[in-house]
Design an enzyme around this catalytic site. Structure first.
Site, PDB file in Angstrom:
ATOM      1  N   ASN A  11      50.393  -6.004  -3.531  1.00 53.86           N
ATOM      2  CA  ASN A  11      51.636  -5.410  -4.159  1.00 53.86           C
ATOM      3  C   ASN A  11      51.125  -4.186  -4.817  1.00 53.86           C
ATOM      4  O   ASN A  11      51.841  -3.381  -4.729  1.00 53.86           O
ATOM      5  CB  ASN A  11      52.515  -6.335  -5.132  1.00 53.86           C
ATOM      6  CG  ASN A  11      53.299  -7.120  -4.184  1.00 53.86           C
ATOM      7  OD1 ASN A  11      53.100  -7.424  -3.140  1.00 53.86           O
ATOM      8  ND2 ASN A  11      53.624  -8.266  -5.195  1.00 53.86           N
ATOM      9  N   LYS A  39      34.754  -1.251  31.972  1.00 56.29           N
ATOM     10  CA  LYS A  39      35.732  -0.674  32.243  1.00 56.29           C
ATOM     11  C   LYS A  39      36.473  -0.571  33.653  1.00 56.29           C
ATOM     12  O   LYS A  39      35.648  -0.963  34.530  1.00 56.29           O
ATOM     13  CB  LYS A  39      35.601   0.956  31.958  1.00 56.29           C
ATOM     14  CG  LYS A  39      34.844   1.111  30.307  1.00 56.29           C
ATOM     15  CD  LYS A  39      35.911   0.933  29.330  1.00 56.29           C
ATOM     16  CE  LYS A  39      35.237   1.103  27.894  1.00 56.29           C
ATOM     17  NZ  LYS A  39      36.283   0.958  26.990  1.00 56.29           N
ATOM     18  N   LYS A  55      30.477  -6.693  27.817  1.00 56.19           N
ATOM     19  CA  LYS A  55      31.569  -7.130  26.977  1.00 56.19           C
ATOM     20  C   LYS A  55      32.959  -6.863  27.431  1.00 56.19           C
ATOM     21  O   LYS A  55      33.262  -5.960  28.120  1.00 56.19           O
ATOM     22  CB  LYS A  55      31.358  -6.178  25.676  1.00 56.19           C
ATOM     23  CG  LYS A  55      32.374  -6.181  24.490  1.00 56.19           C
ATOM     24  CD  LYS A  55      32.195  -5.254  23.581  1.00 56.19           C
ATOM     25  CE  LYS A  55      33.098  -4.895  22.609  1.00 56.19           C
ATOM     26  NZ  LYS A  55      34.466  -4.218  23.274  1.00 56.19           N
ATOM     27  N   GLU A  83      38.653  -5.114  23.454  1.00 57.25           N
ATOM     28  CA  GLU A  83      39.261  -5.661  22.549  1.00 57.25           C
ATOM     29  C   GLU A  83      40.508  -6.294  22.707  1.00 57.25           C
ATOM     30  O   GLU A  83      40.921  -7.209  22.306  1.00 57.25           O
ATOM     31  CB  GLU A  83      39.189  -4.684  21.102  1.00 57.25           C
ATOM     32  CG  GLU A  83      40.401  -3.555  21.285  1.00 57.25           C
ATOM     33  CD  GLU A  83      39.721  -2.278  21.942  1.00 57.25           C
ATOM     34  OE1 GLU A  83      40.363  -1.199  22.253  1.00 57.25           O
ATOM     35  OE2 GLU A  83      38.665  -2.525  22.402  1.00 57.25           O
ATOM     36  N   HIS A 134      34.471  -7.423  17.009  1.00 57.27           N
ATOM     37  CA  HIS A 134      35.052  -6.089  17.145  1.00 57.27           C
ATOM     38  C   HIS A 134      36.085  -5.734  15.931  1.00 57.27           C
ATOM     39  O   HIS A 134      36.754  -6.571  15.441  1.00 57.27           O
ATOM     40  CB  HIS A 134      36.112  -5.870  18.553  1.00 57.27           C
ATOM     41  CG  HIS A 134      36.321  -4.603  18.876  1.00 57.27           C
ATOM     42  ND1 HIS A 134      37.116  -3.928  18.309  1.00 57.27           N
ATOM     43  CD2 HIS A 134      35.534  -3.860  20.111  1.00 57.27           C
ATOM     44  CE1 HIS A 134      37.188  -2.572  19.088  1.00 57.27           C
ATOM     45  NE2 HIS A 134      36.161  -2.695  20.036  1.00 57.27           N
ATOM     46  N   HIS A 180      31.082  -3.664  15.099  1.00 59.92           N
ATOM     47  CA  HIS A 180      31.113  -2.439  15.623  1.00 59.92           C
ATOM     48  C   HIS A 180      31.150  -1.525  14.198  1.00 59.92           C
ATOM     49  O   HIS A 180      31.809  -1.645  13.225  1.00 59.92           O
ATOM     50  CB  HIS A 180      32.223  -2.084  16.178  1.00 59.92           C
ATOM     51  CG  HIS A 180      32.247  -2.656  17.507  1.00 59.92           C
ATOM     52  ND1 HIS A 180      32.495  -1.958  18.766  1.00 59.92           N
ATOM     53  CD2 HIS A 180      32.132  -3.908  18.135  1.00 59.92           C
ATOM     54  CE1 HIS A 180      32.594  -2.693  20.007  1.00 59.92           C
ATOM     55  NE2 HIS A 180      32.142  -3.799  19.366  1.00 59.92           N
TER      56      HIS A 180
END
Length: 473
Positions: A116, A168, A194, A197, A287, A320
């Site tokens: 808080n 990718k 890998k 994420e 990650h 990372h």
């Protein structure tokens, strides 16, 4: 017109929680906050308010205060320092007694430290810059499931950084094509590939199919190369039950390493997974997706050095940590500080690297920092120089973007890495002589030569947003 003073909800904390004469104890949890107070609120009052609201206080005196020893349990603001280059912000140093927290619970500690109090009216901005965890607390936390030494022994790979690649495009590939990409990278010379994420179990790539095709790729690449290989299989999911199901399946099919997005999955869930990995002999890659939401604003949030310490307590074998030279945020000296916090057993306070407190990790093993994000072969000399041997260098586009394909991209990175390691071992200055080192290596590697030609003009010119405060340069 007089500046507005925020009286509503603010009592006189300074008389109770500001103790400049306090002598910190080895058992205290220490924190340093960067504070920007509201107009009309003094530094001492703002620092005391942060100490109060992150420990025992509420907005008014209550009769149950008489039923406990508040002086024993309270947090104490014990020092204030200027923030170099700022007329508004200051550092507030706060000590918290050990009995204020549950042993081994990072969740409990940070529910107080960043709870808080971050919405408190007395301060306009608040950033947790560093935390000193005393040894008693460190020893009650799980720490790395295995650590660097165990991982090197498992892989039988020594004397150089480990080499990886993120597959990718990060989303859109079907399982069979995904597995093919993994195989090509591993047979080309990488140690790991890998999941990205946000690869979980989408309709185009269900987790079980992905795991099976990736494990087939690992086994085939190991048979061809004679080296141990792996793929970070992301077990992050929407519930703890699903996480355990995916982790158990990964173990069943023989993969050596799984992966967790420790911030989005939640600290309690990640800690549970880390404990499972230790019991089941699985390495855990971590990650940091979502970290920049908390750490990129230099005036409000949580510095990444704190998030790195949290992860070391909760457990992981890789994390990372930025690259310095790639596409993602990462001040050089700050990044080196993070690397040391992840790997070393004892870290001295060093303001030049943003480290405010000594930190003793006791017998907890260190973990591998991971450099990832916009890196390619031209960055290899700097990466080897900055990160050293005990690191993972992860090239996504810098592998899969090679004009001749994934295997050629992996080969180029492996040749560049081994050339830089050899040059370093010969005493050469990698960052000054990097071009010469790579050019010589490329004479016997057409894959490296093509990679150097492909990425020779690629640079990321944007400056770092979150820099170390100027005085400590």
């Amino acid at each position: 017109m007089a500046a507005k003073t925020y009286d509503a909800g603010v009592k006189d904390y300074r008389s109770i929680y500001w103790e400049p004469q306090y002598q910190v104890k080895d058992s205290d949890i220490l924190a340093v906050f960067k504070v920007v107070p509201q107009p009309g609120v003094s530094r001492e009052e703002a620092a005391a308010a942060v100490a109060a609201e992150s420990s025992t206080a509420t907005w008014t005196t209550v009769w149950t205060d008489l039923l406990t020893d508040l002086d024993y349990y309270k947090g104490r603001a014990y020092a204030i320092e200027d923030v170099p280059g700022s007329d508004e912000a200051f550092y507030a140093f706060i000590a918290y007694p050990m009995d204020l927290f549950e042993e081994g619970s990072v969740v409990n500690v940070f529910t107080s430290l960043v709870g808080n109090v971050f919405g408190f009216k007395a301060v306009r901005a608040l950033r947790l810059e560093d935390v000193r965890f005393p040894l008693w607390f460190v020893m009650t936390c799980p720490g790395a499931p295995h650590g660097m030494k165990v991982e090197r022994d498992l892989l039988d790979k020594y004397g150089r950084p480990l080499l990886g690649c993120t597959i990718k495009p990060k989303l859109g590939l079907a399982a069979k094509n995904y597995g093919r990409a993994v195989y090509e990278c591993l047979r080309g010379g990488l140690d790991f590939t890998k999941d990205d994420e946000n690869v979980n179990s989408q309709p185009f790539l269900r987790w079980r199919d992905r795991f099976l095709f990736c494990q087939e790729a690992i086994q085939k690449a190991e048979a061809e190369t004679g080296e141990r290989k792996g793929h970070y299989m992301n077990v992050t999911a929407g519930t703890m039950e699903e996480i355990y199901e995916r982790a158990e399946f990964a173990k069943e099919i023989g993969t050596p390493i799984i992966m967790s997005d420790y911030l989005t999955v939640g600290w309690a869930a990640h800690t549970s997974l880390s404990r499972w990995c230790r019991k089941n002999g699985m390495l855990l890659h971590v990650h940091r997706a979502m970290h920049a939401v908390m750490d990129r604003n230099p005036n409000h949030g949580i510095n990444f050095r704190v998030l790195a310490k949290i992860l070391r307590l909760m457990g992981g074998d890789h994390l990372h940590s930025g690259t310095v030279v790639g596409k993602l945020e990462g001040d050089r000296e700050a990044t080196i500080g993070w690397i040391n916090l992840l790997r070393d057993r004892f870290i001295k306070a060093d303001r030049s690297r943003g480290i405010f407190f000594d930190q003793d990790w006791g017998p907890q093993p260190g973990l591998f920092p991971v450099a990832s994000g916009g890196i390619h072969v031209w960055h290899m000399p700097a990466l080897v120089s900055i990160f050293g041997n005990d690191s993972v260098l992860q090239f996504g586009g810098g592998t899969l973007g090679h004009p001749w394909g994934n295997a050629a991209g992996a080969c180029a990175n492996r040749v560049a890495l081994e050339a830089c390691v050899q040059a370093r071992n010969e005493g050469r200055h990698l960052e000054k002589e990097g071009k010469e080192i790579l050019t010589k290596a490329a004479q016997s590697s057409p894959e490296l030569r093509m990679a150097m030609e492909t990425w020779k003009e690629i640079k990321f010119e944007f400056d770092t947003v979150d820099k170390l405060d100027v005085q400590h340069r």
